[in-house]
Structures are given as C-alpha cells and as structure tokens.
Write an enzyme that holds these catalytic residues in place. Structure first.
Site, PDB file in Angstrom:
ATOM      1  N   THR A 182      77.495  27.439  20.731  1.00 19.95           N
ATOM      2  CA  THR A 182      76.842  27.142  19.556  1.00 19.95           C
ATOM      3  C   THR A 182      75.947  26.135  19.943  1.00 19.95           C
ATOM      4  O   THR A 182      75.801  25.346  21.051  1.00 19.95           O
ATOM      5  CB  THR A 182      77.834  26.422  18.672  1.00 19.95           C
ATOM      6  OG1 THR A 182      79.186  27.525  18.383  1.00 19.95           O
ATOM      7  CG2 THR A 182      77.443  26.142  17.220  1.00 19.95           C
ATOM      8  N   ARG A 210      84.286  38.687  12.431  1.00 19.37           N
ATOM      9  CA  ARG A 210      84.852  37.314  12.675  1.00 19.37           C
ATOM     10  C   ARG A 210      83.924  36.319  12.420  1.00 19.37           C
ATOM     11  O   ARG A 210      82.707  36.187  12.889  1.00 19.37           O
ATOM     12  CB  ARG A 210      85.584  37.323  13.993  1.00 19.37           C
ATOM     13  CG  ARG A 210      85.881  35.967  14.178  1.00 19.37           C
ATOM     14  CD  ARG A 210      84.782  34.800  15.150  1.00 19.37           C
ATOM     15  NE  ARG A 210      85.445  33.631  15.625  1.00 19.37           N
ATOM     16  CZ  ARG A 210      84.700  32.587  16.080  1.00 19.37           C
ATOM     17  NH1 ARG A 210      83.186  33.027  16.237  1.00 19.37           N
ATOM     18  NH2 ARG A 210      85.336  31.555  16.672  1.00 19.37           N
ATOM     19  N   VAL A 211      84.232  35.103  11.682  1.00 20.45           N
ATOM     20  CA  VAL A 211      83.448  34.065  11.184  1.00 20.45           C
ATOM     21  C   VAL A 211      84.094  32.889  11.861  1.00 20.45           C
ATOM     22  O   VAL A 211      85.214  32.365  11.628  1.00 20.45           O
ATOM     23  CB  VAL A 211      83.116  33.986   9.836  1.00 20.45           C
ATOM     24  CG1 VAL A 211      82.363  32.631   9.672  1.00 20.45           C
ATOM     25  CG2 VAL A 211      82.431  35.108   9.395  1.00 20.45           C
ATOM     26  N   GLY A 212      83.391  32.086  12.767  1.00 17.18           N
ATOM     27  CA  GLY A 212      84.006  30.778  13.148  1.00 17.18           C
ATOM     28  C   GLY A 212      83.634  29.480  12.225  1.00 17.18           C
ATOM     29  O   GLY A 212      83.392  29.735  11.085  1.00 17.18           O
ATOM     30  N   THR A 233      80.997  21.986  17.959  1.00 15.44           N
ATOM     31  CA  THR A 233      80.910  23.361  19.090  1.00 15.44           C
ATOM     32  C   THR A 233      82.198  23.441  19.704  1.00 15.44           C
ATOM     33  O   THR A 233      82.854  22.037  19.893  1.00 15.44           O
ATOM     34  CB  THR A 233      79.581  23.113  19.981  1.00 15.44           C
ATOM     35  OG1 THR A 233      79.726  23.955  21.133  1.00 15.44           O
ATOM     36  CG2 THR A 233      79.806  21.804  20.695  1.00 15.44           C
ATOM     37  N   GLY A 234      82.573  24.553  19.898  1.00 15.54           N
ATOM     38  CA  GLY A 234      83.660  24.839  20.873  1.00 15.54           C
ATOM     39  C   GLY A 234      84.645  25.964  20.059  1.00 15.54           C
ATOM     40  O   GLY A 234      83.978  26.963  19.450  1.00 15.54           O
ATOM     41  N   HIS A 235      85.709  25.873  20.173  1.00 14.06           N
ATOM     42  CA  HIS A 235      86.809  26.921  19.844  1.00 14.06           C
ATOM     43  C   HIS A 235      86.849  26.568  18.215  1.00 14.06           C
ATOM     44  O   HIS A 235      87.328  25.961  17.555  1.00 14.06           O
ATOM     45  CB  HIS A 235      88.089  26.901  20.257  1.00 14.06           C
ATOM     46  CG  HIS A 235      89.052  27.811  19.859  1.00 14.06           C
ATOM     47  ND1 HIS A 235      90.484  27.901  20.161  1.00 14.06           N
ATOM     48  CD2 HIS A 235      88.818  29.239  19.214  1.00 14.06           C
ATOM     49  CE1 HIS A 235      90.931  29.032  19.554  1.00 14.06           C
ATOM     50  NE2 HIS A 235      89.938  29.500  19.282  1.00 14.06           N
ATOM     51  N   GLY A 236      86.048  27.679  17.475  1.00 10.25           N
ATOM     52  CA  GLY A 236      85.771  27.624  16.092  1.00 10.25           C
ATOM     53  C   GLY A 236      87.131  27.711  14.970  1.00 10.25           C
ATOM     54  O   GLY A 236      87.113  26.924  14.128  1.00 10.25           O
TER      55      GLY A 236
END
Length: 328
Positions: A182, A210-212, A233-236
């Site tokens: 991101t 898929r949506v984060g 930012t990162g693992h959604g």
C-alpha cells in the site's frame, strides 16, 4: 469555514506531509526507486501545502497520486494482480474538519482511485462505492476511463507467477520476501486541519473480490482535526480487526505523542492478532510518527525545507527538498 471548535480557529502551525510507500520486504533493486518515489511524493505534497490555497486534503491527494502513477508502488499503475489476473484497486481519503470521507473498492477502470474517492466524498452522499457502480460514478463526474490492462506491469505479472495462493502472498509479503504494498499520506496544514489518504492494489494472488483495510475508515486511515491523522499499511485483515488507524488516534487522544502512539498501536496489533505493518502519523500540532514492524517501509516527510526519509529500521536520512519536487 472551520468547525466552530476546530483547532484551526485558534492557531497557525508549520505544515507537514508524511508519506509511506508500503510496509514489507523490499528487494535491493527496488530500494532506491522506492526512496526516490516517497521523497518525490513528500515534496509535491509539501508544495501544495505552501501554495496560497493549499490544504491538507489537497496535499495528501497530490502525494498519493504521485505514487499511484509510479510503477514501483502497488497502487494504480503497477498494482498487484488477483489470482484470476485482474486489477482491483482500493483507496480512501478523509479530512479532519467534518470527518468527511470517500472511498472505493475493487475498481479497475481509473488510474487514480484516490481522486475518485475524493469525488465520492465531495459529490455524493456516500462514503464507499465499489466495482461497476464506482466506475459509473467516475464517468458521471468526468474522470477519464482507463483500460485495466493499461495498469498492469511486467513486474506485477512476475509476482503473480511467483505467488500461487493468497496465503503465500500474505506470509511472504508481511514476513520475508515481498516488496509490494500500500501507499499513503497524512498532512496537517497551516490552519491546523489534518487529512489522510491511502491507496492499494491489494495483495498479489488474492481471491477475486477480497477487500483489505485500505478503503475502510478507521482501519486504512483516519483523520480528526481534534487529534491528527493516520495512514496504515501491512496485512489488511489484521489491520481491520484492530481498527489500527482509529486505535492510534485513540492513544493520541489519551495523551501519547504521535511516535509513541505509532509504536504502541503496531505492538498491540502484533501481540493481539499476530499482524504486521506500518503507519505514518501526524498530530494536529505537527507532531510526526513513523513506525513499522515489517523488515522495511519506505517513508518520507517534509517540514520546512528539509526532507527526512528512510526504508530500514532506525533510518533518518535528510536532504534539501526545495530543489527536488518535479513530477514523474
């Protein structure tokens, strides 16, 4: 007009814009490109803040557009591909005065989803629009349509071939080997107003649809003039579960400085849900926070004539920003 109780009604401060280019591992051949990209975004965002009518909202949109147009980042042109070889872009923009926000998810026919998000915020009664409905709205407000294939890069195709499943992408991306994630920006202007923007192409080889966290208010970003602004930012999935952006502003509301809150918020996410990522933070007084729990995160901020930037833990490099603000 400022909110009658807004901090903007009480003081003038030195503006600042803070940028991130994604929290993950960055391959050596991408390090300098990432650094140049975030510095360029910081300089262009700061130029907006220095202009006569420039606002924090204008600055974060301009900064994120720089990175959406730069193929080294996973947003807009250069976005990751789904398992079915499609582009699905998500973005959020939010201002802190009335806490208005606009967001898009799963769009593929706009080059700058952050700008479409702003149109949604300013020209509709909605916050979040998705897919074909968002494409139709983009046409209604006069945004030029982009062919999805025009946003695909060779590097994105290579990444899809490497990652064969969603969980492989997540585990590698947030842990040991990915270099694509991101982008985002936060800013405070001289009137004390804050704003945030976040944009992403998702995770390579993700399940279609898929949506984060990026387009979700309170997760991918949050802005409140009484506190400050955050972009994550990162693992959604982990970020959504702890509402990371709002969690950090809550810590600031309790008295933590921006940097303290950034560290505490990410540690909470790591300990509570085993999630990793990064954040950029600015308070309504111009206090700055930058932190990440992944191996790398390209970041930069500009306050006055100096640009601070880095990509490795404990980096704080500086250079004169006044002569390096040309667009791509």
């Amino acid at each position: 007009m400022p909110h009658p109780r807004s901090p903007a009604a009480r003081r003038s401060i030195m503006p600042v814009v803070v940028i991130h280019g994604g929290a993950a591992v960055v391959s050596p051949d991408k390090v300098q490109l990432k650094l140049e990209g975030v510095k360029r975004a910081a300089n262009i965002g700061y130029e907006v803040l220095q202009s006569s009518n420039g606002t924090a909202l204008d600055a974060v949109e301009a900064a994120v557009k720089v990175m959406e147009d730069d193929p080294v980042f996973n947003a807009g042109f250069g976005a990751s591909l789904t398992l079915t070889e499609k582009i699905e872009l998500d973005a959020l923009i939010m201002e802190g005065t009335r806490m208005k926000a606009g967001a898009v998810a799963g769009v593929s026919k706009v080059a700058n989803p952050v700008t479409l998000s702003r149109h949604i915020m300013e020209k509709s009664e909605h916050v979040l629009m998705i897919g074909d409905g968002a494409h139709k709205f983009a046409d209604e407000v006069g945004m030029p349509a982009t062919k999805p294939e025009a946003l695909v890069t060779e590097y994105a195709c290579e990444r899809l071939n490497y990652f064969k499943s969603f969980m492989t992408a997540v585990n590698s991306g947030m842990g040991k080997s990915s270099d694509h994630d991101t982008v985002g920006a936060v800013a405070v202007d001289s009137a004390g107003h804050v704003a945030c923007a976040t944009s992403t192409g998702g995770i390579t080889a993700k399940q279609e649809g898929r949506v984060g966290d990026s387009p979700c208010v309170g997760s991918g970003g949050f802005a409140d003039d009484f506190i400050g602004a955050v972009s994550t930012t990162g693992h959604g999935e982990a970020i959504m579960r702890v509402c990371l952006a709002r969690h950090i502003t809550g810590l600031m509301q309790q008295g933590m400085k921006a940097q303290e809150a950034a560290v505490a918020g990410l540690e909470y996410m790591k300990n509570r849900v085993q999630g990793y990522g990064g954040v950029v933070v600015v308070s309504n007084k111009g206090d700055i926070g930058v932190h990440f729990t992944t191996e790398c995160m390209a970041w930069a901020y500009r306050k006055g004539s100096v640009v601070h930037y880095g990509i490795q833990p404990d980096d704080d490099l500086t250079e004169d920003g006044s002569s390096d603000s040309s667009p791509l």
